[in-house]
Design a protein around this motif. Structure first.
Motif, PDB file in Angstrom:
ATOM      1  N   LEU A  62      -2.264  36.898  38.028  1.00 13.59           N
ATOM      2  CA  LEU A  62      -1.808  37.016  39.405  1.00 13.59           C
ATOM      3  C   LEU A  62      -2.171  35.759  40.186  1.00 13.59           C
ATOM      4  O   LEU A  62      -3.329  35.326  40.163  1.00 13.59           O
ATOM      5  CB  LEU A  62      -2.437  38.237  40.083  1.00 13.59           C
ATOM      6  N   TRP A  70       8.190  42.319  36.985  1.00 12.97           N
ATOM      7  CA  TRP A  70       7.156  41.274  37.068  1.00 12.97           C
ATOM      8  C   TRP A  70       7.108  40.461  35.781  1.00 12.97           C
ATOM      9  O   TRP A  70       6.897  39.247  35.812  1.00 12.97           O
ATOM     10  CB  TRP A  70       5.794  41.904  37.363  1.00 12.97           C
ATOM     11  N   TYR A  71       7.315  41.110  34.661  1.00 13.93           N
ATOM     12  CA  TYR A  71       7.325  40.387  33.385  1.00 13.93           C
ATOM     13  C   TYR A  71       8.445  39.348  33.363  1.00 13.93           C
ATOM     14  O   TYR A  71       8.232  38.183  32.996  1.00 13.93           O
ATOM     15  CB  TYR A  71       7.491  41.384  32.238  1.00 13.93           C
ATOM     16  N   ASP A 106      -3.731  44.228  33.975  1.00 12.31           N
ATOM     17  CA  ASP A 106      -2.686  44.983  33.291  1.00 12.31           C
ATOM     18  C   ASP A 106      -1.764  45.501  34.384  1.00 12.31           C
ATOM     19  O   ASP A 106      -2.085  46.461  35.090  1.00 12.31           O
ATOM     20  CB  ASP A 106      -3.281  46.140  32.494  1.00 12.31           C
ATOM     21  N   VAL A 107      -0.638  44.834  34.552  1.00 11.87           N
ATOM     22  CA  VAL A 107       0.256  45.141  35.661  1.00 11.87           C
ATOM     23  C   VAL A 107       0.846  46.536  35.525  1.00 11.87           C
ATOM     24  O   VAL A 107       1.136  47.198  36.531  1.00 11.87           O
ATOM     25  CB  VAL A 107       1.350  44.055  35.764  1.00 11.87           C
ATOM     26  N   GLU A 108       1.015  47.028  34.307  1.00 11.21           N
ATOM     27  CA  GLU A 108       1.497  48.402  34.157  1.00 11.21           C
ATOM     28  C   GLU A 108       0.515  49.381  34.798  1.00 11.21           C
ATOM     29  O   GLU A 108       0.913  50.292  35.531  1.00 11.21           O
ATOM     30  CB  GLU A 108       1.700  48.759  32.686  1.00 11.21           C
ATOM     31  N   THR A 119       7.068  47.083  36.421  1.00 15.18           N
ATOM     32  CA  THR A 119       6.348  46.300  35.414  1.00 15.18           C
ATOM     33  C   THR A 119       7.282  45.327  34.708  1.00 15.18           C
ATOM     34  O   THR A 119       6.951  44.150  34.498  1.00 15.18           O
ATOM     35  CB  THR A 119       5.702  47.251  34.388  1.00 15.18           C
ATOM     36  N   TRP A 151      -6.480  42.447  45.202  1.00 18.72           N
ATOM     37  CA  TRP A 151      -6.343  41.429  44.166  1.00 18.72           C
ATOM     38  C   TRP A 151      -6.944  40.105  44.629  1.00 18.72           C
ATOM     39  O   TRP A 151      -7.222  39.908  45.813  1.00 18.72           O
ATOM     40  CB  TRP A 151      -4.864  41.213  43.841  1.00 18.72           C
ATOM     41  N   GLU A 189      -1.640  48.712  37.156  1.00 18.85           N
ATOM     42  CA  GLU A 189      -1.632  48.485  38.603  1.00 18.85           C
ATOM     43  C   GLU A 189      -0.439  49.195  39.253  1.00 18.85           C
ATOM     44  O   GLU A 189      -0.579  49.812  40.308  1.00 18.85           O
ATOM     45  CB  GLU A 189      -1.577  46.985  38.898  1.00 18.85           C
ATOM     46  N   MET A 190       0.730  49.100  38.628  1.00 21.89           N
ATOM     47  CA  MET A 190       1.911  49.756  39.180  1.00 21.89           C
ATOM     48  C   MET A 190       1.806  51.275  39.049  1.00 21.89           C
ATOM     49  O   MET A 190       2.252  52.015  39.932  1.00 21.89           O
ATOM     50  CB  MET A 190       3.171  49.247  38.491  1.00 21.89           C
ATOM     51  N   THR A 233      -2.338  44.639  47.157  1.00 27.32           N
ATOM     52  CA  THR A 233      -2.468  43.171  47.090  1.00 27.32           C
ATOM     53  C   THR A 233      -3.758  42.689  47.740  1.00 27.32           C
ATOM     54  O   THR A 233      -4.293  41.647  47.354  1.00 27.32           O
ATOM     55  CB  THR A 233      -1.270  42.475  47.763  1.00 27.32           C
ATOM     56  N   PHE A 279       3.590  36.105  39.553  1.00 26.24           N
ATOM     57  CA  PHE A 279       3.004  36.530  38.288  1.00 26.24           C
ATOM     58  C   PHE A 279       3.283  35.488  37.218  1.00 26.24           C
ATOM     59  O   PHE A 279       4.343  34.856  37.206  1.00 26.24           O
ATOM     60  CB  PHE A 279       3.574  37.891  37.861  1.00 26.24           C
TER      61      PHE A 279
END
Length: 454
Positions: free
Chosen positions: A444, A271-272, A137-139, A268, A130, A141-142, A127, A417
């Motif tokens: 974000l 967060w979606y 692309d949160v996928e 992921t 960020w 990032e995770m 974090t 998000f």
């Protein structure tokens, strides 16, 4: 053990290929539709005879009561061995028991407890890289976060130089494996196709990373307090045997890859849905603010974060990374009042069962309150089984159930998000694991925990 007779219905398909085309073109739809047709559905995938088992009692019989009648599916085993070698996901019989017996202590809940602070620290570090309003692309990032966590927690290896390599290699191997599983006719491994050469090269790349770590640990003799150290030095209490470098390589690859991709995908999807459902997001943020007040979470906070854990469990329900479990009949046996011939393929789908209208109210809706007051403890064991069940239950389930909520609580204090546009939709892509097609682009937004602001 269920002694009742359950309906078995056949799905007809093409005279040559059976249901292969429907399975290949819409795998999730095919599984969900078949599960609603009958508790046992028979069909062909090319020349392979398949039975999909879709009733909790029968799934318990399959995975627990009658597991001794089953073996690794030869096709799945062959595909996975080309990437992983002979490890927990590919071995059989006494070899599998020995490996599981030796590795299980490292992933016991009390051992996982010692990894919790590292999980939170690495999530916090992410974090800090960020910024407010960032598109990401949160996928990915995770993926990067869970890859660094599993590497540090289990192997004490600096992953910074390898993260990009591993993150690029795993999806490529998954895509190849999915194509191989879907083929009507399998190409022999000795035939040097471009696909096979690429698969071999990708697997060798991962293998070299792990073998280098094993050799460094053997040379140093240091006790890193991690799984790699345990595997290098452990002896089996029953046989006195040690694991060879190749056996360790296979187990490290198995846990290394399975231990990051699956949890990253679940995060992921959380967060979606938090981006889509502000009322759920508000309740989640309020809990982490009230409980933590801006400090990083620890293992002992998990019991005080029930809604956070409920959100994670609901994502596991709707999007189980292991969406399809495949075994083979090692010998003829009976299930649900029907004789299953030897060499048949047995499938069960957590994805289809977790969305079955006979088991769930409004099953397609993301609703963490399904898990209020640990409701799953009162359910049939195989109504909800994202980690499988029986002797082959996922060995890393405790790790995931600690890691996931800790990451959610850490990140959720500092960021919320948002969808990239109001009509943004999720399209799933079932490969070896269940991922989002095209990644997960989200925006974000920095937030300040309520008590910290006060």
């Amino acid at each position: 053990m269920s002694t009742a007779t359950f309906p078995l219905i056949e799905r007809k398909g093409h005279w040559l290929t059976g249901c292969l085309r429907a399975f290949r073109e819409d795998r999730l739809g095919f599984l969900a539709e078949s599960a609603r047709i009958a508790p046992i559905v028979g069909f062909r995938l090319g020349h392979r005879r398949v039975y999909l088992i879709s009733h909790p009692d029968l799934i318990r019989d399959l995975l627990v009561t009658k597991h001794r009648h089953l073996a690794r599916d030869p096709l799945v085993r062959r595909i996975l061995e080309k990437t992983l070698g002979v490890g927990l996901l590919t071995s059989e019989g006494e070899e599998w028991k020995r490996h599981r017996r030796m590795i299980a202590p490292a992933l016991h809940l009390q051992q996982v407890r010692g990894y919790a602070d590292s999980m939170a620290r690495r999530a916090l570090a992410l974090t800090e890289r960020w910024h407010d309003g960032q598109q990401a692309d949160v996928e990915q990032e995770m993926d990067g976060l869970t890859l660094s966590i599993v590497t540090a927690a289990l192997f004490r290896v600096d992953s910074t130089t390898h993260t990009a390599t591993v993150a690029a290699t795993v999806p490529a191997l998954q895509a190849i494996a999915t194509r191989q599983f879907d083929r009507l006719l399998q190409i022999p491994d000795w035939f040097p196709t471009p696909e096979y050469r690429r698969q071999r090269a990708l697997s060798d790349t991962l293998g070299r990373i792990v073998l280098e770590a094993i050799h460094r640990r053997r040379a140093s003799g240091a006790d890193g307090g991690d799984l790699l150290t345990m595997m290098v030095h452990m002896t089996d209490a029953e046989t006195g045997a040690r694991l060879s470098d190749e056996e360790i390589r296979a187990e490290v690859l198995t846990l290394y890859l399975a231990g990051y991709d699956t949890t990253a995908l679940t995060l992921t999807y959380v967060w979606y849905h938090l981006a889509r459902q502000p009322e759920i997001a508000a309740r989640f943020h309020a809990e982490v603010d009230a409980v933590l007040g801006g400090r990083p979470p620890g293992f002992d906070d998990l019991e005080r974060l029930p809604y956070t854990r409920m959100v994670f469990k609901e994502a596991l329900r709707l999007y189980p990374a292991a969406y399809l479990m495949v075994r083979a009949a090692a010998e003829p046996f009976d299930i649900g009042g029907h004789r299953i011939p030897a060499n048949s393929v047995l499938m069960t789908s957590p994805y289809a069962m977790h969305r079955h209208p006979d088991l769930w109210e409004d099953p397609e809706r993301f609703d963490p309150d399904r898990f209020a007051e640990n409701a799953e403890r009162r359910w049939h064991t195989f109504k909800y089984f994202p980690f499988g069940g029986g002797p082959h239950i996922c060995i890393g389930n405790q790790f995931a159930l600690v890691e996931g909520p800790l990451i959610l609580a850490t990140i959720g204090q500092r960021y919320r998000f948002a969808l990239m546009h109001p009509n943004q939709q999720l399209e799933l892509e079932p490969q070896i694991t269940l991922g989002p097609k095209g990644g997960m682009p989200l925006r974000l937004h920095r937030r300040t925990p309520a008590r910290e602001a006060a």
